[in-house]
Design a protein around this motif. Sequence first.
Motif, PDB file in Angstrom:
ATOM      1  N   VAL A  91      22.461  -4.805 -69.433  1.00 54.11           N
ATOM      2  CA  VAL A  91      24.286  -5.802 -68.976  1.00 54.11           C
ATOM      3  C   VAL A  91      25.005  -4.453 -67.828  1.00 54.11           C
ATOM      4  O   VAL A  91      25.435  -5.098 -67.660  1.00 54.11           O
ATOM      5  CB  VAL A  91      24.549  -4.397 -70.036  1.00 54.11           C
ATOM      6  CG1 VAL A  91      26.368  -5.195 -70.711  1.00 54.11           C
ATOM      7  CG2 VAL A  91      24.354  -5.732 -71.609  1.00 54.11           C
ATOM      8  N   LEU A  92      24.372  -2.979 -68.177  1.00 53.85           N
ATOM      9  CA  LEU A  92      24.915  -2.267 -67.196  1.00 53.85           C
ATOM     10  C   LEU A  92      24.293  -2.223 -65.276  1.00 53.85           C
ATOM     11  O   LEU A  92      25.223  -2.116 -64.560  1.00 53.85           O
ATOM     12  CB  LEU A  92      24.864  -0.418 -67.759  1.00 53.85           C
ATOM     13  CG  LEU A  92      25.513  -0.146 -68.827  1.00 53.85           C
ATOM     14  CD1 LEU A  92      24.361   1.624 -68.716  1.00 53.85           C
ATOM     15  CD2 LEU A  92      26.771  -0.057 -67.995  1.00 53.85           C
ATOM     16  N   LYS A  93      23.195  -3.235 -65.451  1.00 49.82           N
ATOM     17  CA  LYS A  93      23.046  -3.487 -64.017  1.00 49.82           C
ATOM     18  C   LYS A  93      23.348  -4.669 -64.009  1.00 49.82           C
ATOM     19  O   LYS A  93      23.693  -5.035 -62.838  1.00 49.82           O
ATOM     20  CB  LYS A  93      21.079  -4.101 -63.979  1.00 49.82           C
ATOM     21  CG  LYS A  93      20.138  -4.507 -62.801  1.00 49.82           C
ATOM     22  CD  LYS A  93      19.104  -4.983 -63.337  1.00 49.82           C
ATOM     23  CE  LYS A  93      18.656  -4.484 -62.294  1.00 49.82           C
ATOM     24  NZ  LYS A  93      19.061  -5.622 -61.534  1.00 49.82           N
ATOM     25  N   GLU A  94      23.330  -5.721 -64.571  1.00 48.55           N
ATOM     26  CA  GLU A  94      24.292  -6.745 -63.989  1.00 48.55           C
ATOM     27  C   GLU A  94      26.209  -6.757 -63.676  1.00 48.55           C
ATOM     28  O   GLU A  94      25.996  -6.659 -62.815  1.00 48.55           O
ATOM     29  CB  GLU A  94      24.741  -8.231 -65.587  1.00 48.55           C
ATOM     30  CG  GLU A  94      25.461  -8.873 -65.110  1.00 48.55           C
ATOM     31  CD  GLU A  94      25.352 -10.009 -66.234  1.00 48.55           C
ATOM     32  OE1 GLU A  94      25.923 -11.176 -66.257  1.00 48.55           O
ATOM     33  OE2 GLU A  94      25.371  -9.916 -67.073  1.00 48.55           O
ATOM     34  N   ALA A  95      26.118  -5.360 -64.642  1.00 49.40           N
ATOM     35  CA  ALA A  95      27.243  -4.786 -64.087  1.00 49.40           C
ATOM     36  C   ALA A  95      27.570  -4.810 -62.656  1.00 49.40           C
ATOM     37  O   ALA A  95      28.706  -4.937 -62.034  1.00 49.40           O
ATOM     38  CB  ALA A  95      28.533  -3.926 -64.793  1.00 49.40           C
ATOM     39  N   ASN A  96      26.756  -3.060 -62.604  1.00 45.75           N
ATOM     40  CA  ASN A  96      26.204  -2.889 -61.357  1.00 45.75           C
ATOM     41  C   ASN A  96      25.867  -4.060 -60.190  1.00 45.75           C
ATOM     42  O   ASN A  96      27.149  -3.888 -59.151  1.00 45.75           O
ATOM     43  CB  ASN A  96      25.356  -1.698 -61.047  1.00 45.75           C
ATOM     44  CG  ASN A  96      25.645  -1.142 -59.864  1.00 45.75           C
ATOM     45  OD1 ASN A  96      26.090  -0.028 -59.787  1.00 45.75           O
ATOM     46  ND2 ASN A  96      24.002  -1.765 -59.371  1.00 45.75           N
ATOM     47  N   ASP A  97      25.606  -4.864 -60.778  1.00 47.29           N
ATOM     48  CA  ASP A  97      25.451  -5.700 -59.487  1.00 47.29           C
ATOM     49  C   ASP A  97      27.085  -6.712 -59.051  1.00 47.29           C
ATOM     50  O   ASP A  97      26.747  -6.864 -57.171  1.00 47.29           O
ATOM     51  CB  ASP A  97      24.558  -7.124 -59.554  1.00 47.29           C
ATOM     52  CG  ASP A  97      22.983  -6.686 -60.186  1.00 47.29           C
ATOM     53  OD1 ASP A  97      22.555  -5.532 -59.954  1.00 47.29           O
ATOM     54  OD2 ASP A  97      22.384  -6.788 -61.105  1.00 47.29           O
ATOM     55  N   THR A  98      27.481  -7.631 -60.015  1.00 42.74           N
ATOM     56  CA  THR A  98      29.148  -7.217 -59.700  1.00 42.74           C
ATOM     57  C   THR A  98      29.161  -6.286 -59.053  1.00 42.74           C
ATOM     58  O   THR A  98      29.958  -7.056 -57.999  1.00 42.74           O
ATOM     59  CB  THR A  98      29.446  -8.068 -61.390  1.00 42.74           C
ATOM     60  OG1 THR A  98      28.578  -9.123 -61.481  1.00 42.74           O
ATOM     61  CG2 THR A  98      30.831  -8.636 -60.737  1.00 42.74           C
ATOM     62  N   GLN A  99      29.281  -5.539 -59.523  1.00 39.88           N
ATOM     63  CA  GLN A  99      29.998  -4.333 -58.634  1.00 39.88           C
ATOM     64  C   GLN A  99      29.537  -4.431 -57.268  1.00 39.88           C
ATOM     65  O   GLN A  99      31.094  -3.889 -55.985  1.00 39.88           O
ATOM     66  CB  GLN A  99      30.516  -2.817 -59.714  1.00 39.88           C
ATOM     67  CG  GLN A  99      31.144  -2.869 -60.768  1.00 39.88           C
ATOM     68  CD  GLN A  99      31.442  -1.479 -61.281  1.00 39.88           C
ATOM     69  OE1 GLN A  99      30.217  -1.003 -61.167  1.00 39.88           O
ATOM     70  NE2 GLN A  99      31.751  -1.438 -62.157  1.00 39.88           N
TER      71      GLN A  99
END
Length: 268
Positions: A91-99
């Motif tokens: 989840v954090l990786k996905e959020a990081n990619d979005t950011q």
Amino acid sequence: MKFLLSILVIIDNLNVLLASNDNCRENDLNALMVRLRQLRTDFANLEIQHAEQINATQAEIGVLKEANDNQETELKKLRQEINKTSSEIGVLKEANDTQEKELEKLRQEINKTSSKINTLNRTQETELIELRKEIATIKVPIVGFNAHLSTSGKVNKPGTVVFDVVITNQGADYNSSTGIFAAPYTGLYFFSVQLCNKENTHTYYGIHQKSRILARSYGYNYNSSWECSSVSIIAMLNKAEQVWVNNYDTIYDDYHGKNYFSGSLLNK
């Protein structure tokens, strides 16, 4: 294992006894019987020791099994935590990619804005240079005068006041013989006048231009001391238009230049 070997030895001894004479048999038989009884005792002890070892081994196995079960439970919990952590990391990786994508968009927008600002600055700088060049080519001529009266005492002469003592006359556009200023250029001008009186007299005068009065001043002196009044005006004049001071009453002077008329070109 030792017990079995002992049994085999006793059997061998019995075979020997059976083959020997009668006198020896009885003695050896007694000895063998004693040895057998000893072996039975040893065998019983061995059984007891073997049972104790089995019990101890089973107890140890139980302890190890319990420990293994506990370890299995801990491992299960660890696997669950690892799975949970892996899910959170995803989840954090996905959020990081979005950011990171949003940051990249912001970087692109900032670069575009910086490019526009740089272009605008260069344009403004170019325009400023051109404006400075234009300003440098525009030369506003210096036009200005200042004059006062040379008379002393009371002057009861209405009409144009001739300020005959010239202090400054840059451009020579003020005529000290007539008291009239003629505009050398079409432009914006500034004029200022001061007239004085004393001994209970009136002061009344104006700045004239053609058939109109640009400004007026009125005063009355109620005592014998000096009292002065002044008036200033900014006016737009065409080239060659004339400006002067017109007196309507009484003026007093004393050679100290209390009564003066001044003007200058502000912009053309």
